[in-house]
Design a protein around this motif. Structure first.
Motif, short mmCIF file in Angstrom:
data_model
loop_
_atom_site.label_atom_id
_atom_site.label_comp_id
_atom_site.label_asym_id
_atom_site.label_seq_id
_atom_site.Cartn_x
_atom_site.Cartn_y
_atom_site.Cartn_z
N LEU A 139 0.84 -1.19 0.00
CA LEU A 139 0.00 0.00 0.00
C LEU A 139 0.88 1.24 0.00
CD1 LEU A 139 -2.54 -1.32 2.63
CD2 LEU A 139 -3.00 -0.96 0.20
N PRO A 140 0.67 2.13 -0.97
CA PRO A 140 1.54 3.31 -1.07
C PRO A 140 1.23 4.37 -0.02
CG PRO A 140 0.01 3.22 -2.95
CD PRO A 140 -0.32 2.06 -2.07
N ILE A 141 2.29 4.88 0.59
CA ILE A 141 2.17 5.96 1.57
C ILE A 141 2.49 7.31 0.93
CG2 ILE A 141 3.24 6.92 3.67
CD1 ILE A 141 1.28 4.58 4.15
N ASP A 142 3.40 7.31 -0.02
CA ASP A 142 3.71 8.57 -0.71
C ASP A 142 2.37 9.19 -1.10
OD1 ASP A 142 5.41 10.43 -1.76
OD2 ASP A 142 6.57 8.98 -2.93
N SER A 143 2.17 10.47 -0.78
CA SER A 143 0.82 11.05 -0.89
C SER A 143 0.27 10.95 -2.31
CB SER A 143 0.83 12.51 -0.43
OG SER A 143 1.77 13.23 -1.18
N GLU A 144 1.16 11.13 -3.30
CA GLU A 144 0.71 11.08 -4.70
C GLU A 144 0.23 9.66 -5.05
OE1 GLU A 144 3.52 12.17 -3.57
OE2 GLU A 144 3.60 14.29 -4.06
N HIS A 145 1.02 8.69 -4.65
CA HIS A 145 0.71 7.30 -5.01
C HIS A 145 -0.48 6.79 -4.22
CE1 HIS A 145 4.68 8.45 -6.07
NE2 HIS A 145 4.64 7.57 -7.05
N ASN A 146 -0.61 7.27 -3.01
CA ASN A 146 -1.79 6.92 -2.23
C ASN A 146 -3.03 7.53 -2.89
OD1 ASN A 146 -3.76 7.66 0.22
ND2 ASN A 146 -2.72 5.72 0.58
N ALA A 147 -2.87 8.76 -3.40
CA ALA A 147 -4.00 9.41 -4.10
C ALA A 147 -4.37 8.62 -5.35
CB ALA A 147 -3.60 10.84 -4.48
N ILE A 148 -3.36 8.22 -6.13
CA ILE A 148 -3.62 7.46 -7.37
C ILE A 148 -4.32 6.14 -7.01
CG2 ILE A 148 -2.51 6.25 -9.31
CD1 ILE A 148 -0.22 8.47 -8.91
N PHE A 149 -3.79 5.49 -5.98
CA PHE A 149 -4.38 4.23 -5.51
C PHE A 149 -5.86 4.43 -5.18
CE2 PHE A 149 -5.24 1.44 -1.80
CZ PHE A 149 -5.04 0.20 -2.41
N GLN A 150 -6.18 5.56 -4.53
CA GLN A 150 -7.57 5.82 -4.17
C GLN A 150 -8.44 6.14 -5.40
OE1 GLN A 150 -8.63 7.99 -0.61
NE2 GLN A 150 -6.47 8.19 -0.02
N CYS A 151 -7.81 6.70 -6.44
CA CYS A 151 -8.59 7.07 -7.64
C CYS A 151 -8.72 5.94 -8.66
CB CYS A 151 -7.94 8.27 -8.33
SG CYS A 151 -8.00 9.77 -7.32
N LEU A 152 -7.95 4.86 -8.46
CA LEU A 152 -8.04 3.71 -9.36
C LEU A 152 -9.11 2.74 -8.87
CD1 LEU A 152 -4.24 2.98 -9.99
CD2 LEU A 152 -5.92 3.66 -11.72
N PRO A 153 -9.70 1.94 -9.79
CA PRO A 153 -10.64 0.92 -9.33
C PRO A 153 -9.88 -0.20 -8.61
CG PRO A 153 -10.23 0.69 -11.67
CD PRO A 153 -9.49 1.92 -11.24
N GLY A 154 -10.60 -0.97 -7.80
CA GLY A 154 -9.98 -2.01 -6.98
C GLY A 154 -9.24 -3.06 -7.80
N ASP A 155 -9.67 -3.24 -9.06
CA ASP A 155 -9.05 -4.30 -9.88
C ASP A 155 -8.03 -3.74 -10.87
OD1 ASP A 155 -10.87 -2.96 -11.43
OD2 ASP A 155 -11.66 -4.75 -12.41
N TYR A 156 -7.37 -2.62 -10.52
CA TYR A 156 -6.45 -1.99 -11.47
C TYR A 156 -5.27 -2.88 -11.84
CZ TYR A 156 -3.18 -1.06 -7.65
OH TYR A 156 -2.31 -1.22 -6.61
N ALA A 157 -5.00 -3.89 -11.01
CA ALA A 157 -3.87 -4.78 -11.31
C ALA A 157 -4.11 -5.57 -12.59
CB ALA A 157 -3.62 -5.71 -10.14
N ARG A 158 -5.35 -5.58 -13.10
CA ARG A 158 -5.63 -6.23 -14.39
C ARG A 158 -4.91 -5.50 -15.52
NH1 ARG A 158 -10.75 -6.58 -16.66
NH2 ARG A 158 -11.51 -4.71 -15.64
N GLY A 159 -4.51 -4.27 -15.30
CA GLY A 159 -3.84 -3.50 -16.34
C GLY A 159 -4.56 -2.18 -16.55
N LEU A 160 -3.81 -1.12 -16.75
CA LEU A 160 -4.43 0.21 -16.88
C LEU A 160 -5.37 0.27 -18.08
CD1 LEU A 160 -1.55 2.68 -15.90
CD2 LEU A 160 -3.35 1.67 -14.48
N ASP A 161 -4.98 -0.37 -19.20
CA ASP A 161 -5.85 -0.34 -20.39
C ASP A 161 -7.19 -1.01 -20.09
OD1 ASP A 161 -4.33 1.08 -22.17
OD2 ASP A 161 -3.12 -0.67 -22.70
N ARG A 162 -7.12 -2.14 -19.41
CA ARG A 162 -8.37 -2.90 -19.14
C ARG A 162 -9.32 -2.11 -18.25
NH1 ARG A 162 -5.49 -8.04 -18.70
NH2 ARG A 162 -5.66 -9.05 -20.72
N VAL A 163 -8.78 -1.26 -17.37
CA VAL A 163 -9.70 -0.51 -16.50
C VAL A 163 -9.94 0.90 -17.04
CG1 VAL A 163 -9.16 -1.91 -14.47
CG2 VAL A 163 -7.86 0.20 -14.86
N GLY A 164 -9.51 1.15 -18.28
CA GLY A 164 -9.87 2.40 -18.97
C GLY A 164 -9.07 3.62 -18.54
#
Ligand code: NDP
Ligand code: MG
Length: 396
Positions: free
Chosen positions: A150-175
């Motif tokens: 889990l990212p603590i760096d504020s930017e990466h934590n923000a990105i993590f929060q803005c991505l869908p839960g299944d983003y590990a499928r690939g950025l293209d797949r989650v649009g």
């Protein structure tokens, strides 16, 4: 949640460490400290041990251990003291530990952080240098050991929060089209090039929005911090460097954004206080109070954005090139940067020389594949030696 979670805080005496302990102390029903580590600030570590009563404390060597033990004994504490990297790895991997906050600064944090990953822990990653140095091996270890990163760096934590839960499928797949990584621009955002020659370590460490350790403060001033974060984002979210755009946003209220193919752009906002991403990662997927006051949009009133100036801040360009070169290039960049920042903080080099030195080390060190941790540390070591030679050649 069933029982109290036991937390190891690596780098407890630092800025992130103290913010983590502040959040933990607000939730004694949820968290307790299992181990705390410090390096040079032994008095602070003693006070933290007396307050939080961890099972273990870790210090660099036997001399530090003797000092700490004397203080603990006098305070009636039962905290046991361990030493060195072995001690750090032991408290990171201990079967009793639920989560590890990786908040040691620099390459020194790599082995203990990896130890937590290899033990399949929930790893709260502040130590971005570890991921920059050994991204491929690190992410592979996360997958193999089912660690939760889990990212603590504020930017990466923000990105993590803005991505869908299944983003590990690939950025293209989650649009996802792009990741927009925000940067405050640091204390020298508007400083003309000529004046950068004369800036002091104290000016570099006086960040306009965030209170942080000295190394990351200098990185923010040179924008190497954003460069390291670009590499960090590529590994965390499996994105090519071309999909990560840096956006200077001086107010540090938007902590980063995700741009989707349908034109939607999701952002995470908040006061610039690391207790928010720390609380987010600690409690994930739940939410807990972090002690951070609510955002007052009327007081902020406006949000500004500008493009980064890679001419005045060449570290950002160097980091992007290293990200594109991959393999050993980011480890070399990171090691040269650690030597350069240390030399700048000691008054041995001028601020613009940070980038000159790193650029020359990168030019001289060939890019090689990194297939083991030994190879990572060998590249790190060669870069430190080349950086040392740069200092000698320039009479510093
Ligand atoms: P600090 O300098 O405040 O703290 C660093 C911690 O690491 C201290 O506990 C220090 O011990 C310990 N430490 C230093 N050198 C060593 C070593 N060789 N071996 C073991 N421990 C060591 O840094 P920050 O808290 O600001 O940053 C920590 C990490 O988090 C960095 O990687 C940084 O990039 C990252 N980060 C920090 C943010 C922030 O807001 N501060 C934001 C995002 C990421 P001691 O103090 O006792 O010497
Ligand atoms: Mg950051």
């Amino acid at each position: 949640m069933s029982r109290v979670q036991r937390i190891t805080v690596l780098g407890a005496t630092g800025s992130i460490g103290l913010s983590t302990l502040d959040v933990i102390a607000r939730h004694p029903d949820r968290y307790e400290t299992f181990a705390l580590s410090g390096y040079s600030r032994l008095d602070e570590l003693l006070a933290l041990c007396l307050k939080h009563a961890p099972v273990f404390a870790v210090v660099p060597d036997e001399a530090a251990a003797a000092t700490l033990r004397a203080g603990l004994d006098a305070g009636g504490s039962r905290t046991e003291v361990l030493t060195g990297e072995r001690g750090l790895c032991a408290v990171a991997a201990d079967p009793q530990v639920d989560a590890v906050m990786a908040a040691i600064v620099g390459a020194a944090g790599l082995r203990p952080t990896l130890a937590a990953v290899q033990a399949g822990k929930k790893v709260l990653l502040a130590n971005k240098e570890a991921l920059v140095m050994s991204g491929a091996l690190f992410m592979e270890a996360v997958r193999r050991n089912n660690a939760v990163l889990l990212p603590i760096d504020s930017e990466h934590n923000a990105i993590f929060q803005c991505l869908p839960g299944d983003y590990a499928r690939g950025l293209d797949r989650v649009g996802v089209r792009r990741i927009l990584l925000t940067a405050s621009g640091g204390p020298f955002r508007q400083t003309p090039s000529a004046e950068l020659e004369r800036v002091t370590p104290e000016q570099a460490c006086a960040h306009p929005n965030w209170s942080m350790g000295r190394k990351i403060s200098v990185d923010s001033a040179s924008m190497m911090n954003k460069g390291l974060e670009l590499i960090e984002a590529c590994w965390l979210f499996d994105a090519p460097p071309s999909r990560v755009e840096v956006v200077v946003h001086p107010q540090s209220v938007i902590h980063s954004l995700v741009d989707y193919v349908d034109g939607s752009v999701l952002a995470q906002l908040g006061n610039p206080d690391m207790r928010t991403p720390i609380a987010n990662a600690l409690a994930w997927p739940e939410r807990i109070d972090s002690g951070v006051p609510p955002l007052d949009l009327f007081a902020i009133a406006r949000l500004d954005f500008e493009a980064p100036d890679e001419r005045r801040f060449p570290c950002l360009r160097l980091a992007r090139e290293a990200a594109e070169a991959g393999n050993s290039a980011p480890a070399v960049l990171n090691a040269a940067n650690e030597i350069a920042v240390d030399a700048f903080l000691r008054g041995r080099i001028r601020f613009p020389e940070i980038a000159s030195m790193i650029g020359q080390v990168l030019e001289r060190e060939p890019v090689v594949a990194l297939d083991s941790l030994d190879a990572v540390f060998a590249a790190d070591q060669r870069a430190r030696e080349l950086a040392g030679e740069w200092l000698t050649r320039h009479g510093r």
